[in-house]
Design a protein around this motif. Structure first.
Motif, short mmCIF file in Angstrom:
data_model
loop_
_atom_site.label_atom_id
_atom_site.label_comp_id
_atom_site.label_asym_id
_atom_site.label_seq_id
_atom_site.Cartn_x
_atom_site.Cartn_y
_atom_site.Cartn_z
N UNK A 61 19.40 34.14 -43.59
CA UNK A 61 17.97 34.12 -43.36
C UNK A 61 17.64 33.06 -42.32
N UNK A 62 16.57 33.28 -41.58
CA UNK A 62 16.00 32.27 -40.70
C UNK A 62 14.50 32.29 -40.93
N UNK A 63 13.87 31.15 -40.74
CA UNK A 63 12.43 31.04 -40.93
C UNK A 63 11.75 31.06 -39.58
N UNK A 64 10.54 31.63 -39.55
CA UNK A 64 9.75 31.56 -38.32
C UNK A 64 8.27 31.52 -38.66
N UNK A 65 7.53 30.87 -37.79
CA UNK A 65 6.08 30.77 -37.95
C UNK A 65 5.45 31.87 -37.11
N UNK A 66 4.73 32.76 -37.77
CA UNK A 66 4.12 33.89 -37.07
C UNK A 66 2.90 33.48 -36.25
N UNK A 67 2.46 32.24 -36.39
CA UNK A 67 1.30 31.68 -35.68
C UNK A 67 0.01 32.43 -35.98
N UNK A 68 -1.04 32.05 -35.31
CA UNK A 68 -2.36 32.65 -35.49
C UNK A 68 -2.78 32.71 -36.96
N UNK A 69 -2.35 31.70 -37.73
CA UNK A 69 -2.74 31.62 -39.13
C UNK A 69 -2.05 32.59 -40.06
N UNK A 70 -1.03 33.29 -39.57
CA UNK A 70 -0.34 34.27 -40.41
C UNK A 70 0.68 33.64 -41.34
N UNK A 71 1.10 32.42 -41.04
CA UNK A 71 2.02 31.71 -41.91
C UNK A 71 3.48 31.88 -41.56
N UNK A 72 4.31 31.41 -42.48
CA UNK A 72 5.76 31.41 -42.30
C UNK A 72 6.37 32.66 -42.92
N UNK A 73 7.34 33.22 -42.23
CA UNK A 73 8.07 34.38 -42.70
C UNK A 73 9.56 34.07 -42.72
N UNK A 74 10.28 34.84 -43.49
CA UNK A 74 11.73 34.74 -43.57
C UNK A 74 12.33 35.99 -42.95
N UNK A 75 13.17 35.80 -41.94
CA UNK A 75 13.87 36.95 -41.34
C UNK A 75 15.10 37.27 -42.17
N UNK A 76 15.29 38.52 -42.50
CA UNK A 76 16.52 38.98 -43.12
C UNK A 76 17.46 39.30 -41.97
N UNK A 77 18.60 38.61 -41.94
CA UNK A 77 19.56 38.78 -40.86
C UNK A 77 20.90 39.27 -41.39
N UNK A 78 21.53 40.15 -40.64
CA UNK A 78 22.92 40.51 -40.87
C UNK A 78 23.72 39.82 -39.79
N UNK A 79 24.57 38.87 -40.16
CA UNK A 79 25.28 38.07 -39.15
C UNK A 79 26.74 38.44 -39.04
N UNK A 80 27.30 38.12 -37.87
CA UNK A 80 28.71 38.35 -37.63
C UNK A 80 29.02 38.81 -36.22
N UNK A 81 28.12 38.52 -35.27
CA UNK A 81 28.32 38.94 -33.89
C UNK A 81 28.53 37.73 -33.00
N UNK A 82 29.45 37.84 -32.06
CA UNK A 82 29.71 36.73 -31.15
C UNK A 82 28.72 36.66 -30.00
N UNK A 83 28.10 37.81 -29.65
CA UNK A 83 27.13 37.83 -28.54
C UNK A 83 25.87 38.60 -28.94
N UNK A 84 24.79 38.29 -28.25
CA UNK A 84 23.54 39.01 -28.48
C UNK A 84 23.70 40.47 -28.04
N UNK A 85 24.45 40.68 -26.98
CA UNK A 85 24.69 42.04 -26.48
C UNK A 85 25.37 42.90 -27.56
N UNK A 86 26.36 42.33 -28.24
CA UNK A 86 27.05 43.06 -29.31
C UNK A 86 26.10 43.38 -30.46
N UNK A 87 25.23 42.42 -30.79
CA UNK A 87 24.26 42.64 -31.87
C UNK A 87 23.30 43.76 -31.49
#
Length: 108
Positions: A61-87
């Protein structure tokens, strides 16, 4: 490193650098939730729905602020890639099945 029902939460395992090196820095953002608990439930659902596609990925998981008063969200991530291109290449399969998917950096 926390394992719960086969789920590994990378946010809770920051001290295990060797594990991260094997996993790669990038992952796929599959959904967003308000809580880590919700993200874990979502991961279980997606693992059942996309058993073949997600079998080699690990939960994170990673956290991010959606801004504009929407608050904080948690990203559900599937990890295991060496590059963004591969992902992003991996995402094409899930997008064809109408699943949101976006390659992102999962860790520093």
């Amino acid at each position: 490193f926390q394992a719960e029902d086969g789920i590994r939460d990378c946010l809770l395992s920051r001290g295990l650098g060797d594990v991260y090196k094997r996993q790669g820095k990038y992952g796929v953002h599959l959904a967003s939730y308000r809580t880590v608990k919700g993200a874990k439930r979502g991961w279980k659902v997606l693992k059942k729905k996309f058993k073949k596609e997600l079998r080699d990925l690990r939960f994170a998981t990673t956290e991010f602020d959606a801004s504009k008063g929407k608050g904080t969200f948690i990203r559900l991530m599937g990890v295991g890639f060496k590059t963004k291109k591969a992902a992003n290449k991996f995402c094409t399969r899930l997008k064809k099945k109408r699943q949101y998917c976006k390659g992102e950096r999962a860790r520093p």
